[in-house]
Motif scaffolding. Structure first.
Motif, PDB file in Angstrom:
ATOM      1  N   HIS A  56       7.156 -76.051 -31.175  1.00 14.35           N
ATOM      2  CA  HIS A  56       5.784 -75.742 -30.773  1.00 14.35           C
ATOM      3  C   HIS A  56       4.916 -76.970 -31.012  1.00 14.35           C
ATOM      4  O   HIS A  56       5.275 -77.874 -31.745  1.00 14.35           O
ATOM      5  CB  HIS A  56       5.228 -74.506 -31.474  1.00 14.35           C
ATOM      6  CG  HIS A  56       5.203 -74.581 -32.965  1.00 14.35           C
ATOM      7  ND1 HIS A  56       4.476 -75.496 -33.670  1.00 14.35           N
ATOM      8  CD2 HIS A  56       5.823 -73.822 -33.883  1.00 14.35           C
ATOM      9  CE1 HIS A  56       4.638 -75.309 -34.953  1.00 14.35           C
ATOM     10  NE2 HIS A  56       5.466 -74.308 -35.120  1.00 14.35           N
ATOM     11  N   ASN A  69       4.246 -66.125 -35.428  1.00 20.33           N
ATOM     12  CA  ASN A  69       5.633 -65.720 -35.225  1.00 20.33           C
ATOM     13  C   ASN A  69       5.986 -64.575 -36.154  1.00 20.33           C
ATOM     14  O   ASN A  69       5.542 -64.540 -37.305  1.00 20.33           O
ATOM     15  CB  ASN A  69       6.586 -66.884 -35.526  1.00 20.33           C
ATOM     16  CG  ASN A  69       6.400 -68.033 -34.572  1.00 20.33           C
ATOM     17  OD1 ASN A  69       6.728 -67.933 -33.414  1.00 20.33           O
ATOM     18  ND2 ASN A  69       5.842 -69.121 -35.076  1.00 20.33           N
ATOM     19  N   VAL A  98       6.822 -64.785 -30.789  1.00 22.16           N
ATOM     20  CA  VAL A  98       7.132 -66.213 -30.859  1.00 22.16           C
ATOM     21  C   VAL A  98       5.998 -66.967 -30.193  1.00 22.16           C
ATOM     22  O   VAL A  98       5.652 -66.688 -29.048  1.00 22.16           O
ATOM     23  CB  VAL A  98       8.477 -66.560 -30.193  1.00 22.16           C
ATOM     24  CG1 VAL A  98       8.658 -68.060 -30.068  1.00 22.16           C
ATOM     25  CG2 VAL A  98       9.633 -65.968 -30.965  1.00 22.16           C
ATOM     26  N   ASP A  99       5.444 -67.924 -30.921  1.00 21.27           N
ATOM     27  CA  ASP A  99       4.300 -68.701 -30.409  1.00 21.27           C
ATOM     28  C   ASP A  99       3.219 -67.797 -29.830  1.00 21.27           C
ATOM     29  O   ASP A  99       2.694 -68.026 -28.752  1.00 21.27           O
ATOM     30  CB  ASP A  99       4.746 -69.727 -29.374  1.00 21.27           C
ATOM     31  CG  ASP A  99       5.288 -70.984 -30.008  1.00 21.27           C
ATOM     32  OD1 ASP A  99       4.893 -71.290 -31.154  1.00 21.27           O
ATOM     33  OD2 ASP A  99       6.106 -71.668 -29.386  1.00 21.27           O
ATOM     34  N   TYR A 118      13.586 -71.111 -30.649  1.00 24.67           N
ATOM     35  CA  TYR A 118      12.458 -71.519 -31.479  1.00 24.67           C
ATOM     36  C   TYR A 118      12.909 -72.367 -32.671  1.00 24.67           C
ATOM     37  O   TYR A 118      12.323 -73.386 -32.980  1.00 24.67           O
ATOM     38  CB  TYR A 118      11.701 -70.292 -31.978  1.00 24.67           C
ATOM     39  CG  TYR A 118      10.479 -70.615 -32.778  1.00 24.67           C
ATOM     40  CD1 TYR A 118       9.341 -71.122 -32.149  1.00 24.67           C
ATOM     41  CD2 TYR A 118      10.466 -70.476 -34.154  1.00 24.67           C
ATOM     42  CE1 TYR A 118       8.222 -71.438 -32.873  1.00 24.67           C
ATOM     43  CE2 TYR A 118       9.348 -70.792 -34.880  1.00 24.67           C
ATOM     44  CZ  TYR A 118       8.226 -71.263 -34.251  1.00 24.67           C
ATOM     45  OH  TYR A 118       7.124 -71.605 -34.963  1.00 24.67           O
TER      46      TYR A 118
END
Length: 120
Positions: A56, A69, A98-99, A118
């Motif tokens: 990220h 997350n 996630v993100d 990830y």
């Protein structure tokens, strides 16, 4: 048993750990990882992987606290073959966020692939 052979399944070994959510919060542009148990007790944790391995970008959000997350899994004490001491290891069973993207509506295999992508 016949039905298992006819359908695609995902299995893992049985472990005797404690079930937790592993959550990443961004507080004042700093990542903070926490374990949340079934009684909703929160514990700060230090993770042993390098943050450079995470896929990220920089935290540019203006909010003071952001849930970024959420992974569902189990914390076990693992005894590596080469080392003599046991160490805590978090086994990811599912991915919820996630993100900041909600993955709950995706199929289980897609959610696991998102966790794998990830954390490389």
């Amino acid at each position: 048993m016949y039905q298992l052979q006819m359908k695609e399944t995902i299995v893992c070994e049985k472990s005797d750990g404690v079930r937790y959510f592993l959550c990443e919060l961004v507080i004042r542009n700093q990542p903070t990882w926490m374990l949340v148990d079934r009684q909703y007790d929160f514990r700060n944790v230090a993770l042993s992987f390098d943050m450079a391995d995470i896929n990220h970008g920089k935290y540019q959000d203006k909010d003071s606290s952001i849930l970024r997350n959420v992974f569902d899994g189990e914390l076990i004490q693992d005894k590596p073959w080469r080392k003599g001491q046991s160490e805590p290891v978090f086994l990811v069973f599912d991915t919820l966020l996630v993100d900041r993207k909600n993955l709950i509506g995706l199929t289980f295999d897609h959610r696991l692939r998102a966790a794998d992508a990830y954390i490389e």
